[in-house]
Each structure stands twice: as structure tokens, then as C-alpha cells.
Design a protein around this motif. Structure first.
Motif, PDB file in Angstrom:
ATOM      1  N   ALA A   1       0.804  -1.229   0.000  1.00 52.88           N
ATOM      2  CA  ALA A   1       0.000   0.000   0.000  1.00 52.88           C
ATOM      3  C   ALA A   1       0.837   1.279   0.000  1.00 52.88           C
ATOM      4  N   PRO A   2       1.959   1.345   0.748  1.00 51.37           N
ATOM      5  CA  PRO A   2       2.735   2.591   0.739  1.00 51.37           C
ATOM      6  C   PRO A   2       3.244   2.993  -0.645  1.00 51.37           C
ATOM      7  N   LEU A   3       3.328   2.044  -1.568  1.00 57.10           N
ATOM      8  CA  LEU A   3       3.797   2.374  -2.917  1.00 57.10           C
ATOM      9  C   LEU A   3       2.797   3.220  -3.678  1.00 57.10           C
ATOM     10  N   LEU A   4       1.544   3.249  -3.216  1.00 59.00           N
ATOM     11  CA  LEU A   4       0.526   4.042  -3.890  1.00 59.00           C
ATOM     12  C   LEU A   4       0.609   5.509  -3.508  1.00 59.00           C
ATOM     13  N   GLY A   5       1.486   5.837  -2.565  1.00 61.09           N
ATOM     14  CA  GLY A   5       1.680   7.219  -2.161  1.00 61.09           C
ATOM     15  C   GLY A   5       2.905   7.806  -2.833  1.00 61.09           C
ATOM     16  N   PRO A   6       4.016   7.886  -2.103  1.00 58.18           N
ATOM     17  CA  PRO A   6       5.199   8.556  -2.637  1.00 58.18           C
ATOM     18  C   PRO A   6       5.851   7.873  -3.830  1.00 58.18           C
ATOM     19  N   SER A   7       5.639   6.563  -4.003  1.00 58.87           N
ATOM     20  CA  SER A   7       6.322   5.857  -5.086  1.00 58.87           C
ATOM     21  C   SER A   7       5.512   5.791  -6.367  1.00 58.87           C
ATOM     22  N   ILE A   8       4.237   6.167  -6.296  1.00 56.00           N
ATOM     23  CA  ILE A   8       3.413   6.042  -7.491  1.00 56.00           C
ATOM     24  C   ILE A   8       3.697   7.181  -8.462  1.00 56.00           C
ATOM     25  N   ARG A   9       3.585   6.874  -9.723  1.00 59.99           N
ATOM     26  CA  ARG A   9       3.704   7.898 -10.757  1.00 59.99           C
ATOM     27  C   ARG A   9       2.856   7.450 -11.934  1.00 59.99           C
ATOM     28  N   SER A  10       2.920   8.195 -13.011  1.00 58.78           N
ATOM     29  CA  SER A  10       2.083   7.852 -14.148  1.00 58.78           C
ATOM     30  C   SER A  10       2.432   6.474 -14.683  1.00 58.78           C
ATOM     31  N   ASN A  11       1.422   5.636 -14.871  1.00 59.19           N
ATOM     32  CA  ASN A  11       1.630   4.328 -15.463  1.00 59.19           C
ATOM     33  C   ASN A  11       0.935   4.210 -16.820  1.00 59.19           C
ATOM     34  N   GLY A  12       0.377   5.314 -17.257  1.00 57.78           N
ATOM     35  CA  GLY A  12      -0.096   5.413 -18.627  1.00 57.78           C
ATOM     36  C   GLY A  12      -1.081   4.363 -19.090  1.00 57.78           C
ATOM     37  N   ALA A  13      -0.782   3.755 -20.223  1.00 61.09           N
ATOM     38  CA  ALA A  13      -1.710   2.886 -20.933  1.00 61.09           C
ATOM     39  C   ALA A  13      -2.302   1.747 -20.108  1.00 61.09           C
ATOM     40  N   PRO A  14      -1.529   1.071 -19.215  1.00 65.72           N
ATOM     41  CA  PRO A  14      -2.133  -0.041 -18.467  1.00 65.72           C
ATOM     42  C   PRO A  14      -3.358   0.359 -17.654  1.00 65.72           C
ATOM     43  N   ASN A  15      -3.430   1.615 -17.260  1.00 71.15           N
ATOM     44  CA  ASN A  15      -4.552   2.075 -16.458  1.00 71.15           C
ATOM     45  C   ASN A  15      -5.643   2.750 -17.292  1.00 71.15           C
ATOM     46  N   ALA A  16      -5.441   2.808 -18.599  1.00 68.73           N
ATOM     47  CA  ALA A  16      -6.389   3.513 -19.467  1.00 68.73           C
ATOM     48  C   ALA A  16      -7.822   2.985 -19.357  1.00 68.73           C
ATOM     49  N   PRO A  17      -8.051   1.661 -19.214  1.00 65.75           N
ATOM     50  CA  PRO A  17      -9.442   1.194 -19.145  1.00 65.75           C
ATOM     51  C   PRO A  17     -10.244   1.801 -18.003  1.00 65.75           C
ATOM     52  N   TRP A  18      -9.671   1.816 -16.774  1.00 64.66           N
ATOM     53  CA  TRP A  18     -10.465   2.379 -15.680  1.00 64.66           C
ATOM     54  C   TRP A  18     -10.445   3.904 -15.700  1.00 64.66           C
ATOM     55  N   VAL A  19      -9.390   4.507 -16.252  1.00 65.82           N
ATOM     56  CA  VAL A  19      -9.377   5.963 -16.411  1.00 65.82           C
ATOM     57  C   VAL A  19     -10.504   6.392 -17.342  1.00 65.82           C
ATOM     58  N   GLU A  20     -10.659   5.660 -18.433  1.00 64.16           N
ATOM     59  CA  GLU A  20     -11.736   5.960 -19.386  1.00 64.16           C
ATOM     60  C   GLU A  20     -13.101   5.839 -18.716  1.00 64.16           C
ATOM     61  N   ILE A  21     -13.253   4.835 -17.872  1.00 65.57           N
ATOM     62  CA  ILE A  21     -14.530   4.618 -17.189  1.00 65.57           C
ATOM     63  C   ILE A  21     -14.829   5.755 -16.216  1.00 65.57           C
ATOM     64  N   VAL A  22     -13.812   6.214 -15.489  1.00 64.20           N
ATOM     65  CA  VAL A  22     -14.002   7.336 -14.561  1.00 64.20           C
ATOM     66  C   VAL A  22     -14.372   8.595 -15.326  1.00 64.20           C
ATOM     67  N   LEU A  23     -13.665   8.860 -16.412  1.00 63.74           N
ATOM     68  CA  LEU A  23     -13.966  10.046 -17.212  1.00 63.74           C
ATOM     69  C   LEU A  23     -15.393   9.990 -17.757  1.00 63.74           C
ATOM     70  N   ALA A  24     -15.800   8.815 -18.240  1.00 62.19           N
ATOM     71  CA  ALA A  24     -17.154   8.675 -18.777  1.00 62.19           C
ATOM     72  C   ALA A  24     -18.199   8.903 -17.687  1.00 62.19           C
ATOM     73  N   ALA A  25     -17.933   8.397 -16.489  1.00 63.86           N
ATOM     74  CA  ALA A  25     -18.869   8.592 -15.376  1.00 63.86           C
ATOM     75  C   ALA A  25     -18.991  10.071 -15.032  1.00 63.86           C
ATOM     76  N   LEU A  26     -17.866  10.772 -15.045  1.00 66.96           N
ATOM     77  CA  LEU A  26     -17.879  12.192 -14.691  1.00 66.96           C
ATOM     78  C   LEU A  26     -18.530  13.036 -15.786  1.00 66.96           C
ATOM     79  N   VAL A  27     -18.355  12.636 -17.043  1.00 70.21           N
ATOM     80  CA  VAL A  27     -19.067  13.317 -18.132  1.00 70.21           C
ATOM     81  C   VAL A  27     -20.567  13.113 -17.959  1.00 70.21           C
ATOM     82  N   GLN A  28     -20.959  11.898 -17.597  1.00 75.96           N
ATOM     83  CA  GLN A  28     -22.373  11.619 -17.347  1.00 75.96           C
ATOM     84  C   GLN A  28     -22.902  12.460 -16.184  1.00 75.96           C
ATOM     85  N   ALA A  29     -22.029  12.755 -15.222  1.00 72.37           N
ATOM     86  CA  ALA A  29     -22.432  13.578 -14.071  1.00 72.37           C
ATOM     87  C   ALA A  29     -22.604  15.037 -14.465  1.00 72.37           C
ATOM     88  N   GLY A  30     -22.007  15.432 -15.601  1.00 74.00           N
ATOM     89  CA  GLY A  30     -22.165  16.805 -16.065  1.00 74.00           C
ATOM     90  C   GLY A  30     -20.891  17.611 -16.151  1.00 74.00           C
TER      91      GLY A  30
END
Length: 234
Positions: A101-130
């Protein structure tokens, strides 16, 4: 052991083995040399597959932990339910690997394409929110910050022995707080003790903050609703 043994080694295999090692030994017991011994290769072979530094490897690990959280078919009809699903899956995933878990704080950085599926889903949800334009990016950052922040802190506490001197001192210092100076802290301490941030010595691995996490999710959703309404006003 050497380059010949590295045949068949992949980034996924390196990352999976690193997560398993952290699960067993914790971050203090993790080293590139120990990981290399586990995979029967030279340390240089690991860097070939996961960047040239230990921080690169940590970034790969943190990325692997949160990649694949949701697929397109996991989207709900209501954006609020999509956000709820994302948060619950994320926490469940990290609770399976609390030592990482501590790696999700100071050690995390952009991981780009591997995370694109859930990033796209979050963006779509927020667009739906307005949300749209800059407001969409601000809302996305709020979601990801809340998503990673709570669980990282929840699992960050080092588990101590209940009869250790550290815990005894911790308890004695709290008991000695002056109720005239800290009336609310003293009043709510019995409910906060090991069930709130700061006032605890147990990790969320053994004392999970379930209600607090659910409260965070609903508070975030309510806040997003209000911000979306404000941004839609002329």
C-alpha cells in the motif's frame, strides 16, 4: 544463475514476483537482490524488464496493483454506482496486498496505458455527471486522490504488539491529555481509538475503517453532484 536464466523472463513475471515478495516480507524486507534470487537471475536482468532504478520497479508494482480494476462492461447506468464500484474494488485489491500500500503514495507515478481502461470509465462517469473541459480534469483528480489517499493511509500504520512499550506509551499519552484543553478529543477518543486516522496504532489490515471508507465515497459523490450543478449554471 545469469543471463541464460533470464530467458522467458517478462515484465509481468518480474512484477508478480515482486508483489509476492512484498506480501511475504514487507517493504523493509524487499530488495532487488532478493527478488533476483527468487527468479534465479542477475539483478541487471530485472532492471532490463522494469526500468533502470528501484523506483522504476516500484512504479511498475503500483501500476500493476491498480491496472485492470474495471472493464467497459463494468460501467453502471448511473455514474454514482460506477464510482462506488471502482472505490470498492480498489480497496478490496489493495487489502489483498497491504504491505504494498505505501507504494501508492510517494512511489506512485504515471503508469499510462495499463490504467487507461479504468481511467476511461471514470472520465465517462464524470461526463455523465455533467463535468466537461477543465472541470472534468479537476473532478478526475478529486476522484483519484480520494481513491488512493484513504486506503494508503488506512494500511500505512505499522502493526504493533498490544503489550509493547510503544503501545503502552501511546495509550498513556492519550490518557494524560487535559480534558479542559482537548474536550472533544477526550470525549470521542473511545470511538476514535484504532477506528480513526491518527488516533490508532493498528493497521487497517487488522482494524479496517469500513464505515469511514463508505462515508468517504458518499461524501465524494455528494460533492461531485454539487460541483457539477454549479458548473452547469450560466
Amino acid at each position: 544463475m545469469g543471463r541464460a536464466a533470464a530467458v522467458g523472463l517478462t515484465r509481468e513475471r518480474v512484477v508478480d514476483a515482486a508483489i509476492a515478495l512484498i506480501d511475504e516480507e514487507g517493504l523493509p524486507g524487499f530488495s532487488v537482490r532478493a527478488l533476483a534470487r527468487r527468479l534465479n537471475v542477475f539483478p541487471a536482468a530485472l532492471y532490463w524488464h522494469a526500468g533502470g532504478r528501484k523506483t522504476d520497479l516500484f512504479a511498475e508494482i503500483s501500476g500493476a496493483l491498480i491496472a485492470g480494476l474495471m472493464a467497459h462492461d463494468d460501467r453502471a447506468g448511473d455514474w454514482r454506482d460506477t464510482i462506488r464500484t471502482l472505490f470498492k474494488r480498489f480497496r478490496s485489491r489493495i487489502h489483498q496486498h497491504p504491505n504494498a500500500a505505501p507504494l501508492l503514495g510517494p512511489s506512485i507515478r504515471s503508469n499510462g496505458a495499463p490504467n487507461a481502461p479504468w481511467v476511461e470509465i471514470v472520465l465517462a462517469a464524470l461526463v455523465q455527471a455533467g463535468f466537461k473541459e477543465e472541470g472534468l480534469i479537476d473532478a478526475f483528480n478529486a476522484v483519484v486522490g480520494a481513491l488512493e489517499g484513504f486506503v494508503t493511509i488506512e494500511l500505512a500504520a505499522d502493526e504493533a504488539s498490544e503489550d509493547s512499550e510503544w503501545v503502552k506509551t501511546f495509550d498513556a499519552d492519550l490518557e494524560a491529555l487535559d480534558a479542559d484543553v482537548f474536550p472533544l478529543t477526550k470525549q470521542y477518543l473511545p470511538r476514535m481509538y484504532n477506528q480513526s486516522f491518527v488516533m490508532r496504532w493498528k493497521s487497517g489490515n487488522s482494524a479496517p475503517l469500513d464505515k469511514g471508507y463508505d462515508f468517504l465515497i458518499e461524501t465524494l459523490i455528494s460533492g461531485l453532484e454539487m460541483q457539477a450543478q454549479r458548473s452547469s449554471r450560466p
